[in-house]
Write an enzyme that holds these catalytic residues in place. Sequence first.
Site, PDB file in Angstrom:
ATOM      1  N   ASP A  34      40.851  46.195  40.553  1.00  0.00           N
ATOM      2  CA  ASP A  34      41.100  47.156  41.624  1.00  0.00           C
ATOM      3  C   ASP A  34      42.008  48.264  41.118  1.00  0.00           C
ATOM      4  O   ASP A  34      41.840  49.425  41.442  1.00  0.00           O
ATOM      5  CB  ASP A  34      41.798  46.473  42.814  1.00  0.00           C
ATOM      6  CG  ASP A  34      40.811  45.669  43.628  1.00  0.00           C
ATOM      7  OD1 ASP A  34      39.642  45.570  43.198  1.00  0.00           O
ATOM      8  OD2 ASP A  34      41.217  45.145  44.681  1.00  0.00           O
ATOM      9  N   ASP A  38      41.245  52.149  41.189  1.00  0.00           N
ATOM     10  CA  ASP A  38      42.102  53.102  41.909  1.00  0.00           C
ATOM     11  C   ASP A  38      42.619  54.192  40.972  1.00  0.00           C
ATOM     12  O   ASP A  38      42.796  55.331  41.377  1.00  0.00           O
ATOM     13  CB  ASP A  38      43.284  52.376  42.568  1.00  0.00           C
ATOM     14  CG  ASP A  38      42.829  51.581  43.793  1.00  0.00           C
ATOM     15  OD1 ASP A  38      41.772  51.927  44.357  1.00  0.00           O
ATOM     16  OD2 ASP A  38      43.521  50.629  44.174  1.00  0.00           O
ATOM     17  N   GLU A 114      51.062  43.309  57.823  1.00  0.00           N
ATOM     18  CA  GLU A 114      50.075  42.224  57.878  1.00  0.00           C
ATOM     19  C   GLU A 114      49.506  41.964  56.486  1.00  0.00           C
ATOM     20  O   GLU A 114      49.462  42.867  55.664  1.00  0.00           O
ATOM     21  CB  GLU A 114      48.915  42.618  58.813  1.00  0.00           C
ATOM     22  CG  GLU A 114      49.380  43.149  60.146  1.00  0.00           C
ATOM     23  CD  GLU A 114      48.227  43.644  61.039  1.00  0.00           C
ATOM     24  OE1 GLU A 114      47.057  43.340  60.719  1.00  0.00           O
ATOM     25  OE2 GLU A 114      48.524  44.322  62.027  1.00  0.00           O
ATOM     26  N   LYS A 116      46.916  41.793  53.596  1.00  0.00           N
ATOM     27  CA  LYS A 116      45.647  42.472  53.297  1.00  0.00           C
ATOM     28  C   LYS A 116      44.713  41.430  52.696  1.00  0.00           C
ATOM     29  O   LYS A 116      44.959  40.926  51.610  1.00  0.00           O
ATOM     30  CB  LYS A 116      45.860  43.622  52.326  1.00  0.00           C
ATOM     31  CG  LYS A 116      44.570  44.356  52.021  1.00  0.00           C
ATOM     32  CD  LYS A 116      44.842  45.628  51.252  1.00  0.00           C
ATOM     33  CE  LYS A 116      43.604  46.482  51.095  1.00  0.00           C
ATOM     34  NZ  LYS A 116      42.393  45.762  50.753  1.00  0.00           N
ATOM     35  N   ASP A 118      41.558  39.749  50.990  1.00  0.00           N
ATOM     36  CA  ASP A 118      40.615  40.169  49.957  1.00  0.00           C
ATOM     37  C   ASP A 118      39.254  39.544  50.242  1.00  0.00           C
ATOM     38  O   ASP A 118      38.872  38.548  49.657  1.00  0.00           O
ATOM     39  CB  ASP A 118      41.139  39.718  48.593  1.00  0.00           C
ATOM     40  CG  ASP A 118      40.433  40.440  47.466  1.00  0.00           C
ATOM     41  OD1 ASP A 118      39.741  41.431  47.739  1.00  0.00           O
ATOM     42  OD2 ASP A 118      40.574  39.992  46.314  1.00  0.00           O
ATOM     43  N   GLU A 173      37.598  40.158  58.295  1.00  0.00           N
ATOM     44  CA  GLU A 173      37.215  39.954  56.905  1.00  0.00           C
ATOM     45  C   GLU A 173      36.590  38.573  56.755  1.00  0.00           C
ATOM     46  O   GLU A 173      37.120  37.587  57.259  1.00  0.00           O
ATOM     47  CB  GLU A 173      38.496  40.040  56.067  1.00  0.00           C
ATOM     48  CG  GLU A 173      38.340  40.622  54.728  1.00  0.00           C
ATOM     49  CD  GLU A 173      38.369  42.153  54.717  1.00  0.00           C
ATOM     50  OE1 GLU A 173      38.215  42.692  53.621  1.00  0.00           O
ATOM     51  OE2 GLU A 173      38.533  42.808  55.768  1.00  0.00           O
ATOM     52  N   TYR A 225      41.452  41.073  62.611  1.00  0.00           N
ATOM     53  CA  TYR A 225      42.748  41.759  62.645  1.00  0.00           C
ATOM     54  C   TYR A 225      42.733  43.136  63.272  1.00  0.00           C
ATOM     55  O   TYR A 225      43.761  43.776  63.392  1.00  0.00           O
ATOM     56  CB  TYR A 225      43.309  41.881  61.226  1.00  0.00           C
ATOM     57  CG  TYR A 225      42.318  42.452  60.228  1.00  0.00           C
ATOM     58  CD1 TYR A 225      41.885  43.765  60.322  1.00  0.00           C
ATOM     59  CD2 TYR A 225      41.803  41.661  59.211  1.00  0.00           C
ATOM     60  CE1 TYR A 225      40.963  44.274  59.430  1.00  0.00           C
ATOM     61  CE2 TYR A 225      40.883  42.166  58.312  1.00  0.00           C
ATOM     62  CZ  TYR A 225      40.462  43.474  58.424  1.00  0.00           C
ATOM     63  OH  TYR A 225      39.550  43.972  57.555  1.00  0.00           O
ATOM     64  N   LYS A 313      49.549  47.522  47.510  1.00  0.00           N
ATOM     65  CA  LYS A 313      48.950  46.477  46.671  1.00  0.00           C
ATOM     66  C   LYS A 313      50.017  45.833  45.802  1.00  0.00           C
ATOM     67  O   LYS A 313      50.750  46.526  45.097  1.00  0.00           O
ATOM     68  CB  LYS A 313      47.877  47.098  45.769  1.00  0.00           C
ATOM     69  CG  LYS A 313      46.710  47.707  46.514  1.00  0.00           C
ATOM     70  CD  LYS A 313      45.650  46.650  46.810  1.00  0.00           C
ATOM     71  CE  LYS A 313      44.309  47.278  47.083  1.00  0.00           C
ATOM     72  NZ  LYS A 313      43.387  47.211  45.972  1.00  0.00           N
ATOM     73  N   CYS A 411      31.846  35.471   9.145  1.00  0.00           N
ATOM     74  CA  CYS A 411      31.625  35.144  10.564  1.00  0.00           C
ATOM     75  C   CYS A 411      31.967  33.672  10.779  1.00  0.00           C
ATOM     76  O   CYS A 411      31.458  32.811  10.050  1.00  0.00           O
ATOM     77  CB  CYS A 411      30.172  35.408  10.959  1.00  0.00           C
ATOM     78  SG  CYS A 411      29.770  34.699  12.577  1.00  0.00           S
ATOM     79  N   CYS A 414      28.350  31.753  11.690  1.00  0.00           N
ATOM     80  CA  CYS A 414      27.237  31.612  10.743  1.00  0.00           C
ATOM     81  C   CYS A 414      27.685  31.758   9.286  1.00  0.00           C
ATOM     82  O   CYS A 414      26.881  31.650   8.367  1.00  0.00           O
ATOM     83  CB  CYS A 414      26.139  32.624  11.054  1.00  0.00           C
ATOM     84  SG  CYS A 414      26.598  34.327  10.655  1.00  0.00           S
ATOM     85  N   CYS A 435      29.826  40.650  13.011  1.00  0.00           N
ATOM     86  CA  CYS A 435      28.950  39.795  12.209  1.00  0.00           C
ATOM     87  C   CYS A 435      27.642  40.537  11.975  1.00  0.00           C
ATOM     88  O   CYS A 435      27.038  41.041  12.904  1.00  0.00           O
ATOM     89  CB  CYS A 435      28.716  38.474  12.950  1.00  0.00           C
ATOM     90  SG  CYS A 435      27.275  37.572  12.363  1.00  0.00           S
ATOM     91  N   CYS A 440      22.489  35.181  13.714  1.00  0.00           N
ATOM     92  CA  CYS A 440      23.657  34.307  13.897  1.00  0.00           C
ATOM     93  C   CYS A 440      23.507  33.544  15.219  1.00  0.00           C
ATOM     94  O   CYS A 440      23.107  34.110  16.228  1.00  0.00           O
ATOM     95  CB  CYS A 440      24.921  35.160  13.921  1.00  0.00           C
ATOM     96  SG  CYS A 440      26.387  34.283  14.469  1.00  0.00           S
TER      97      CYS A 440
END
Length: 733
Positions: A34, A38, A114, A116, A118, A173, A225, A313, A411, A414, A435, A440
């Site tokens: 987020d 933002d 309140e 928030k 998610d 929500e 809410y 947030k 690698c 392999c 690699c 591989c």
Amino acid sequence: MSPAEAQIRIADLRTQVAQHDELYYRRATPEITDFGYDTLKRELAGLEAQFPLFASADSPTQRVGDDRVQGFVEIAHRQKMLSLDNTYNEAEVRAFHTRLAKLLESDDLRYTVEPKIDGLAVSLTYEEGKLVRAVTRGKGDRGDDVTANVRTIRSLPHTLHGAAPRVVEIRGEIYLTAAEFERINAERAAAGEDLYANPRNLAAGTIKQLDTAEVAKRKLEIVLYSLGYCEPAVVASQTELHEKLRAWRLPVVEKIWPVRGIDAAWAAIGELDALRRSFAYGTDGAVVKLDAMAQQREVGATDKAPRWAIAYKYKPDTARTRLRAITIQVGKTGILSPVAELDPVVLAGSTVRRATLHNEDEIRRKDIRVGDLVEIEKAGEVIPAVLKSFPEERLAGAAEFDLSAAVGGKCPVCVGKIARVEVDTESGVGAAWKCQNYDCRAQRAGRLTFFCSRRALAIDGAGEIVAAKLVELDLVRDPPDIFDVALETLATLNLGTTEEPRTFGEKNATKIVAAREAARALPLEKWLYALSVPDVGESTARELAKRHRSFAELADSTLLRAVLKKAELVERRELEAPASRKNPAKTDEEKVRRKELCAQLDPEIAALDAGPLAGVPSEIGPAVAASAREFFASEHGRRLLVKLRALGIDPQGTVAAAGVFTGKTFVLTGTLPTLKREDAEQKILAAGGKVSGSVSKKTSYVLAGADAGSKLEKAQAIGVPVINEAEFLKMLS
Ligand code: IVH
């Protein structure tokens, strides 16, 4: 920044934000945090404010996200559903109060603070106390009708207790508890399906399922809410609303903080932070709201968000632990990525044992060494990451990390050659080890997992573990080989160990077989994306599939040749220009000669632009063209096409057949009465037409619906014909 640079950056940011909106709202598979999102949006809003010339009513900064998907009936909200402005610091919370104090000419304001939640926003309509409708936020003014799915939520009363208004929209929500999230994911893991990254994505994916019986199997929850349309009015404040919701026996948040003044609000934000991890739903912030509804009405809202509320947030959770080791993972493209192996530590509700270290440069930059005490962060959506180390507490002798040395220059899977390559990282271009062996085992398993993933061919059941096993047993070399693995073989796969076997089973195997058969019919764009052609992402695959009928055509593409030809001409043109900065002409004679050469090159470039490259979008640039051509010419690329042919798989491109709209360009604006925007676009493309985002003299028609804005005005001003939906449908028939 110059206006020209700003214009380019603004366009770039708008595309990025639009892509992330699509991933978050419609597909519930976000790829950034987020905070990352933002940050992009803020940069965009900042540039739009600084360069108002490039502001646009279409910008993602001017509208709320859109969660609508195909298959649901759209319903208008009686009162618009807005989003909230976000802040990440105290100063902005205080600035919010200062704004309101000025607007309301009083410093003495009451707020509620309140949690928030998610989750996924919905609006419930109760008429005469009966639940009649549940609609997602959609694009704010109208959303998808998910009533049947919402009725499966056991904790939601279908009748309000006691006296109820004639009509009321109640907003809240939908979420999943952490326990239910783990249960469903464990079930998916056992069935070899992709896992959901977090409860929010799973809740969003669930509510958008068309099969209500499937929804009922997952225990969705809801919390309410906020109020939309309400007639007659029943409450005068946010605090009263909370009481009212409780009296109606609707599920509400555990606690709200009614406070007076912004100092008290800030204190409540802190109290909430200390409590919120004990709630049943995930929270990522606090919402501060003006308490009195009369004041809410007085300050009003912008198109996007109310002025009377703001979301603060919280910082993502962090924890400290010891870095035990750095192991190396090999991804589907062969890139070697360092992974932190940690002393287990509880973070944001789950035990973390591993975290990403991004890449070697990042490890150096943050000076992280094996044995260090490190701080790790979990930002909701994504895997935990190591933030920093504490060098001052380091034990003597800890060496700097050297990735190549750690794997002995080979690698780790392999034991093949590795090489230094340039890669795109979050912070620009960086270097990584890769690699070099296409065959591989790690790369093969990675490609197979990707091939079967939801966004590619959606061969449900063939997740990471199954893919790794199929590759380990050499049943699959290239992804399409999965079509040749017998049902019996799949059913008897042992995904456990010899001591503790875990058989994949008949039921799961049957699911893979059904899904792979369904995948045969998928279009070229999906298949092309699924084959992991370097540089060909989802939108590039879509654009390529619009211009090629089949893999065969793509492998020998005139268009891609033209793209490369043009790039070559443009480069030469730049070098030959008499005033070229890299290569300025030295004598007059040379100037004349080079001017003539340029005069020859210009029409050649123009002919390509007007001919094979007309209307080709920026996605199909020289890098993509070179990479796709190289892929299909390579030994493994040819091998893949041979395999597809042998399997009888020949996916079709979406090349528009000549139709009634061939040669016509449309611009869409406003809300159409019955067609969704995507449907209208689909119809235009299917009839051979094109869709553009902005009106110009070249536009053939503007298809306008309700609330059309500046595009309609522009069309009228420059004399482009404007049609409505009925006229559009008539033209099509
Ligand atoms: S009030 C006019 N209160 O967060 C908007 N929203 O990121 C009124 N959300 O769109 C919204 N918890 O879907 C409100 N306690 C809460 C909330 C909340 C979560 C959602 C809501 C909003 C989104 C913005």
